[in-house]
Design a protein around this motif. Structure first.
Motif: not given
Length: 338
Positions: A122-134
């Protein structure tokens, strides 16, 4: 002559092995050893050419420029590979503070279990959302609307240099936005939220990113409003996302992160110093343009230090956490005095 150079090099290397303070760079900087190239003869072998120190440094500089290109930093090398250009537009170096904010928010929730595979996922997915994507969306759309300024300040950037078309850039930031919003919606379902709070934070952050870069509002035209919008997006929002994913947002946490977003205003000013020429030409009132370099410098450091002092005061008198306030004060004073 070659034999003489070989004897000198062998003697120098022997000395360096006995004395670690003698570096290879210092040896290669000696005039006799900079004679390039030196041919080494072996028994029955063709001469092997050893590159000079100058050539080695040029290769290292080229490699450094390549790393800068992939991270989206100033001083990047010229690149033609479309994938690398797309990565450069997202400025991976800017993902780090948001990813760190998500991790801090998750830890602050009190519910994150560091060795639980599900929580880690979950944490890595949230990091993906905040970092590479948004963050990638934010940086790409900012480059798109700054293409005329970059043509003055950083003409080697992908858009002003013509290495990627404007249509390809638009496609990229729309895809990144869709990826970020979709990931946020997935996380809300994964966390069992009745109210899609992560999706709401993602929409709000994306909206702030848009009005920061795009007309008619283009908040970055106003130094104060633009820098605060940038600071809050980099500090408060990722923390809230991490904490909301594993727990609930409390009023005291929201106040503290909003205060630290003011410190982020000072950090955001630093980014304006490299764009003074283009900002002035395009009529953008960044703080260095509006107040001058020296005044903007003091505004920058003062905003960071005063905000942190305010946080220490809030910890001491608002939350009665005097120990944490004293520790924070002990960290602030040396940097303020320095």
């Amino acid at each position: 002559m070659a034999n003489q150079l070989m004897r000198q090099q062998a003697s120098s290397l022997t000395a360096s092995s006995r004395n670690p303070s003698i570096s290879t760079r210092s040896l290669l900087s000696r005039p006799a050893l900079r004679a390039a190239p030196v041919a080494l003869k072996g028994a029955g072998r063709a001469p092997r050419v050893v590159c000079s120190a100058q050539e080695t440094e040029e290769k290292a500089a080229s490699g450094d420029a390549g790393v800068r290109q992939m991270l989206g930093m100033k001083g990047a090398s010229e690149e033609t590979d479309l994938f690398k250009i797309r990565v450069q537009l997202t400025k991976p170096v800017t993902w780090v503070p948001l990813i760190w904010g998500v991790v801090c928010g998750a830890a602050a929730s009190g519910n994150y279990v560091w060795n639980d595979p599900t929580d880690v996922a979950k944490l890595l997915t949230c990091c993906m959302m905040s970092g590479p994507f948004l963050t990638g969306y934010t940086q790409t759309i900012n480059d798109y609307y700054d293409r005329e300024i970059d043509a003055i300040n950083e003409p080697y950037r992908p858009i002003p240099s013509g290495k990627i078309t404007e249509e390809q850039v638009v496609t990229q930031f729309l895809a990144l936005l869709a990826g970020g919003l979709g990931t946020a919606a997935l996380l809300d379902v994964w966390a069992g939220h009745e109210t899609p709070i992560l999706f709401g934070l993602a929409v709000f952050g994306s909206f702030i990113s848009y009005i920061y870069s795009a007309p008619p509002l283009k908040l970055k035209q106003s130094g104060w409003a633009g820098n605060y919008a940038l600071g809050s997006s980099y500090i408060a929002l990722p923390w809230w996302a991490g904490q909301a994913l594993f727990g609930t947002l409390s009023a005291d946490v929201m106040v503290l992160t909003v205060l630290y977003s003011l410190a982020g205003l000072g950090i955001a000013i630093v980014n304006d110093f490299k764009s003074i020429e283009g900002d002035r030409a395009m009529g953008l009132q960044s703080l260095p343009v509006a107040f001058g370099v020296d005044t903007a410098k003091w505004i920058c450091v003062s905003t960071i230090d005063v905000t942190q002092l305010g946080v220490a005061a809030y910890l001491a008198f608002g939350l009665h956490e005097t120990t944490y306030a004293a520790v924070l004060l002990g960290l602030i004073l040396p940097q303020a005095v320095r």
